[in-house]
Design a protein around this motif. Structure first.
Motif, PDB file in Angstrom:
ATOM      1  N   THR A   1      59.719 -68.702  93.118  1.00 13.82           N
ATOM      2  CA  THR A   1      60.373 -67.614  92.374  1.00 13.82           C
ATOM      3  C   THR A   1      59.369 -66.636  91.774  1.00 13.82           C
ATOM      4  O   THR A   1      59.713 -65.484  91.507  1.00 13.82           O
ATOM      5  CB  THR A   1      61.222 -68.185  91.223  1.00 13.82           C
ATOM      6  OG1 THR A   1      60.351 -68.799  90.245  1.00 13.82           O
ATOM      7  CG2 THR A   1      62.211 -69.216  91.735  1.00 13.82           C
ATOM      8  N   GLY A   2      58.147 -67.099  91.520  1.00 11.46           N
ATOM      9  CA  GLY A   2      57.142 -66.261  90.868  1.00 11.46           C
ATOM     10  C   GLY A   2      57.323 -66.169  89.366  1.00 11.46           C
ATOM     11  O   GLY A   2      56.540 -65.480  88.697  1.00 11.46           O
ATOM     12  N   LEU A   3      58.324 -66.856  88.807  1.00  8.68           N
ATOM     13  CA  LEU A   3      58.551 -66.807  87.370  1.00  8.68           C
ATOM     14  C   LEU A   3      57.531 -67.684  86.643  1.00  8.68           C
ATOM     15  O   LEU A   3      57.165 -68.759  87.122  1.00  8.68           O
ATOM     16  CB  LEU A   3      59.975 -67.269  87.050  1.00  8.68           C
ATOM     17  CG  LEU A   3      61.099 -66.431  87.655  1.00  8.68           C
ATOM     18  CD1 LEU A   3      62.460 -67.017  87.278  1.00  8.68           C
ATOM     19  CD2 LEU A   3      61.005 -64.976  87.197  1.00  8.68           C
ATOM     20  N   VAL A   4      57.095 -67.214  85.485  1.00  6.75           N
ATOM     21  CA  VAL A   4      56.037 -67.869  84.719  1.00  6.75           C
ATOM     22  C   VAL A   4      56.636 -68.544  83.491  1.00  6.75           C
ATOM     23  O   VAL A   4      57.487 -67.971  82.807  1.00  6.75           O
ATOM     24  CB  VAL A   4      54.970 -66.843  84.272  1.00  6.75           C
ATOM     25  CG1 VAL A   4      53.890 -67.514  83.428  1.00  6.75           C
ATOM     26  CG2 VAL A   4      54.353 -66.157  85.489  1.00  6.75           C
ATOM     27  N   LYS A   5      56.162 -69.751  83.203  1.00  6.76           N
ATOM     28  CA  LYS A   5      56.621 -70.462  82.017  1.00  6.76           C
ATOM     29  C   LYS A   5      56.380 -69.640  80.759  1.00  6.76           C
ATOM     30  O   LYS A   5      55.313 -69.040  80.591  1.00  6.76           O
ATOM     31  CB  LYS A   5      55.897 -71.799  81.872  1.00  6.76           C
ATOM     32  CG  LYS A   5      56.474 -72.922  82.696  1.00  6.76           C
ATOM     33  CD  LYS A   5      55.788 -74.239  82.341  1.00  6.76           C
ATOM     34  CE  LYS A   5      56.359 -75.375  83.185  1.00  6.76           C
ATOM     35  NZ  LYS A   5      55.700 -76.667  82.852  1.00  6.76           N
TER      36      LYS A   5
ATOM     37  N   ILE B   1      61.429 -75.886  81.783  1.00  4.19           N
ATOM     38  CA  ILE B   1      61.882 -75.032  82.884  1.00  4.19           C
ATOM     39  C   ILE B   1      62.127 -73.601  82.409  1.00  4.19           C
ATOM     40  O   ILE B   1      62.676 -72.788  83.141  1.00  4.19           O
ATOM     41  CB  ILE B   1      63.168 -75.579  83.523  1.00  4.19           C
ATOM     42  CG1 ILE B   1      64.302 -75.638  82.489  1.00  4.19           C
ATOM     43  CG2 ILE B   1      62.929 -76.933  84.174  1.00  4.19           C
ATOM     44  CD1 ILE B   1      65.669 -75.899  83.090  1.00  4.19           C
ATOM     45  N   VAL B   2      61.706 -73.293  81.187  1.00  4.94           N
ATOM     46  CA  VAL B   2      61.986 -71.981  80.606  1.00  4.94           C
ATOM     47  C   VAL B   2      60.895 -70.992  81.003  1.00  4.94           C
ATOM     48  O   VAL B   2      59.722 -71.161  80.658  1.00  4.94           O
ATOM     49  CB  VAL B   2      62.095 -72.056  79.075  1.00  4.94           C
ATOM     50  CG1 VAL B   2      62.375 -70.658  78.502  1.00  4.94           C
ATOM     51  CG2 VAL B   2      63.193 -73.025  78.668  1.00  4.94           C
ATOM     52  N   ALA B   3      61.288 -69.971  81.726  1.00  7.15           N
ATOM     53  CA  ALA B   3      60.380 -68.879  82.081  1.00  7.15           C
ATOM     54  C   ALA B   3      60.780 -67.647  81.278  1.00  7.15           C
ATOM     55  O   ALA B   3      61.922 -67.517  80.842  1.00  7.15           O
ATOM     56  CB  ALA B   3      60.466 -68.568  83.569  1.00  7.15           C
ATOM     57  N   SER B   4      59.836 -66.749  81.069  1.00  9.01           N
ATOM     58  CA  SER B   4      60.162 -65.471  80.440  1.00  9.01           C
ATOM     59  C   SER B   4      59.714 -64.339  81.350  1.00  9.01           C
ATOM     60  O   SER B   4      58.700 -64.450  82.041  1.00  9.01           O
ATOM     61  CB  SER B   4      59.506 -65.344  79.061  1.00  9.01           C
ATOM     62  OG  SER B   4      58.169 -64.910  79.150  1.00  9.01           O
ATOM     63  N   ILE B   5      60.489 -63.260  81.336  1.00 10.66           N
ATOM     64  CA  ILE B   5      60.134 -62.139  82.207  1.00 10.66           C
ATOM     65  C   ILE B   5      58.892 -61.417  81.682  1.00 10.66           C
ATOM     66  O   ILE B   5      58.140 -60.826  82.465  1.00 10.66           O
ATOM     67  CB  ILE B   5      61.305 -61.163  82.388  1.00 10.66           C
ATOM     68  CG1 ILE B   5      61.809 -60.615  81.056  1.00 10.66           C
ATOM     69  CG2 ILE B   5      62.412 -61.806  83.173  1.00 10.66           C
ATOM     70  CD1 ILE B   5      62.737 -59.426  81.229  1.00 10.66           C
ATOM     71  N   ALA B   6      58.650 -61.482  80.371  1.00  8.59           N
ATOM     72  CA  ALA B   6      57.435 -60.871  79.839  1.00  8.59           C
ATOM     73  C   ALA B   6      56.207 -61.634  80.313  1.00  8.59           C
ATOM     74  O   ALA B   6      55.212 -61.036  80.753  1.00  8.59           O
ATOM     75  CB  ALA B   6      57.490 -60.823  78.317  1.00  8.59           C
TER      76      ALA B   6
END
Length: 470
Positions: free
Chosen positions: A88-92, A104-109
Motif C-alpha cells: 500500500t505504501g502507507l507508513v505507520k 496497523i495505524v498509518a497516517s497520510i502525513a
C-alpha cells in the motif's frame, strides 16, 4: 498598537482572550543577536518569477556535523522503509521500538514524509534506485485507485494493510497537503512517465474549490457523518503549505485572496518580533520542509527569517525555563507537540502551553536545523552523547524523554522523525527544497500568493526597523 509582548516574567499575566483582543495589524522586524539584521517590512518591487531550483545553501556544518547527520538520516530513512507496508505504501503513524510493534495505524502525513524520505534515501544511496522507484509506484497506485478519499482529500488515519479509515478520523485538509508535498517531491526526483502521470492525476483530483466554497478560511477537515469540522485554518501555522498548494492548482484553484484571509499575529519576546501563534514550535517548520522561502517574501513577511527568529525565541524561552527545570540549558532545549510520561501533549512556547515538566523533544531542534544550525546541532549531539541509551534507537531519536524523571519514550513518531530527516537534508544540501520547487504547482502557488525574490541588505534593514510603528 504594539505586538504581543511575551517577556519571561510576564508570559502568564494575560489570558489568551485578552491577548487576541488586543492584537491588530502586523509588524515584523528584529535584530537577532549573532544573526544580523532582518528587513521584514520592505516592500519588494516588480513581479519576477519564483526560481525553480535555488542554489544549495553554503555549508553551515563542520565535517563532524555532516557525519552525525549522515548517520541520523540513514536511521530515519530506515524507519520509513521498514515501517511502511510495501503493497500500500502507507507508513505507520508511530512505532514502539522497545518491543514487537503490531500497530496497523498509518497516517497520510507520515506517508507524505515517507515518500520524501525515499527521494533522500535514493539520493544518498541508502536505497537502490529501482527499489525506491517500485515503492513510490506502489504507493501512488494505491493512493489513486484504492485509498478512500473525498473530493481528493484523504482520511487522517488508515489501516496500513487495507487503507480502511480508522478511528472515525476526519478527511484532513492539512494532512492531505503533507501527502501532496511528498508525491510532488517524488515526481521531480524520479524522472519517470508513470510516476509523473499518477502524481499529476492525484494532485489534480484535489478539489480546493469545494474546501473553500463558502469561506476563504479553509476548514480543518470533513466527516461523512456531519460535514465540515467547525475549526478553520485562520491564523499562522503549518497552514502555509496547504494554501500554497491550493493556489498552485490548475484544476481546482483557490482564489488568490485566500492567502490574505488568515491572521498573522505578531509576538514580541525580549525585543524579538515574529509572526506566530498559540501553537507548538512545529508550526514554524512543516511548510518550510518543502517550500523554499529563502530570499523570498510576500507583502507581509520573510517567513524563512521569521522561523529563524521564532526558533531563537524558543531557545531563549527554554533556557529561561531552566530556572524551573534544570535539565534545560543552551545544550539541551526544545519543546513541541509530543508524547509525555502521561500521554500526548501539545506543549510549547512562548507563551507556555500546557504544563511543561522538563521533557525534551528532539524534533524541536531537529526540525529547526536550517534556522539555527550551530545551536540545534549542539542539542542533537548532546542528546546522543549523554542520553543515547534511552533517547536514541535504530530509527534515530525517540519521540521525547525527560531526563529529570528518567523517562524515555518507547515510540518513534513518523511525522517527527520525518521533519528531522527533511530538515537535516535541507541544511546539508537543500535537496528537498531544490527538488520540490521544480514543480510548477509550487512556483505557481507562491507567485499567486505574491511572493517575490529579494536580497535584503543591512542598509535596508536599518531603514525598515526604524520605520516600525511603536
Amino acid at each position: 498598537m504594539t505586538p504581543v509582548d511575551w517577556k519571561p516574567d510576564s508570559r502568564k499575566s494575560f489570558s489568551r482572550r485578552d491577548l487576541l483582543s488586543g492584537i491588530s495589524g502586523v509588524w515584523l522586524s528584529a535584530r537577532v543577536e549573532g544573526l544580523g539584521l532582518l528587513p521584514f517590512l520592505s516592500e519588494p518591487k516588480g513581479q519576477p518569477k519564483i526560481p525553480s531550483a535555488p542554489s544549495s545553501p553554503p555549508s553551515l556544518l563542520t565535517p563532524e556535523d555532516d557525519l552525525f547527520l549522515e548517520e541520523l538520516e540513514r536511521a530515519a530513512v530506515n524507519y520509513f522503509w521498514e515501517e511502511t507496508n510495501p503493497e500500500t505504501g502507507l507508513v505507520k503513524d508511530r512505532c514502539n521500538v522497545r518491543s514487537a510493534d503490531t500497530s496497523i495505524v498509518a497516517s497520510i502525513a507520515a506517508t507524505g514524509f515517507g515518500l520524501t524520505a525515499l527521494c533522500i534515501g535514493e539520493k544518498r544511496k541508502f536505497i537502490y534506485y529501482y527499489e525506491a522507484r517500485r515503492r513510490v509506484l506502489n504507493t501512488l497506485k494505491f493512493l489513486w485507485e484504492k485509498l478512500p478519499h473525498h473530493r481528493g482529500f484523504f482520511y487522517h488515519f488508515a489501516n496500513i494493510k487495507t487503507g480502511e479509515r480508522l478511528w472515525d478520523s476526519e478527511v484532513s485538509s492539512v494532512d492531505t497537503a503533507i501527502l501532496l508535498c511528498g508525491i510532488l517531491a517524488c515526481r521531480q526526483h524520479f524522472v519517470d512517465d508513470a510516476i509523473n502521470r499518477l502524481v499529476t492525476a492525484i494532485f489534480n483530483r484535489v478539489d480546493w474549490t469545494w474546501l473553500s466554497m463558502d469561506t476563504r478560511l479553509l476548514p480543518h477537515g470533513w466527516m461523512p457523518e456531519n460535514g465540515f469540522l467547525p475549526y478553520r485554518w485562520d491564523y499562522y501555522s503549518e497552514l502555509m503549505m496547504m494554501y500554497l498548494l491550493g493556489l498552485g492548482s490548475t484544476s481546482h484553484p483557490l482564489p488568490t485572496d485566500a492567502w490574505d484571509a488568515w491572521k498573522r499575529t505578531t509576538f514580541d519576546y525580549e525585543g524579538l518580533r515574529y509572526v506566530g501563534s498559540f501553537a507548538p514550535l512545529f508550526v514554524h517548520q512543516y511548510s518550510q520542509a518543502w517550500f523554499d522561502f529563502r530570499g523570498k517574501r510576500d507583502r507581509y513577511a520573510d517567513y524563512y527569517q521569521n522561523s529563524v527568529i521564532a526558533t531563537e525565541v524558543h531557545r531563549r524561552f527554554c533556557i529561561e525555563l531552566g530556572k524551573q527545570f534544570p535539565d534545560y540549558s543552551d545544550d539541551l532545549w526544545g519543546i513541541t507537540a509530543s508524547d509525555s510520561e502521561h500521554g500526548y501533549v501539545t506543549w510549547g512556547g512562548p507563551p507556555e502551553m500546557d504544563p511543561i515538566d522538563g521533557t525534551v523533544v528532539p524534533s524541536a531542534a531537529g526540525g529547526s536545523l536550517p534556522f539555527l544550525p550551530e545551536a540545534t546541532m549542539r542539542v542533537l549531539r548532546n542528546i546522543r552523547a549523554r542520553y543515547g541509551n534511552g533517547a536514541y534507537c535504530k530509527y534515530g531519536f525517540v519521540n521525547a524523554f525527560n531526563p529529570l524523571k528518567g523517562w524515555y519514550d518507547t515510540d518513534v513518531v513518523g511525522i517527527d522523525t520525518g521533519i528531522t530527516l527533511l530538515m537535516a537534508e535541507n541544511v546539508r544540501t537543500g535537496l528537498v527544497w531544490n527538488t520540490f520547487m521544480k514543480n510548477p504547482e509550487a512556483r505557481r502557488g507562491m507567485e499567486r500568493a505574491g511572493f517575490q525574490p529579494y536580497k535584503p541588505t543591512s542598509a535596508q534593514a536599518d531603514k525598515d526597523i526604524g520605520s516600525i510603528p511603536g
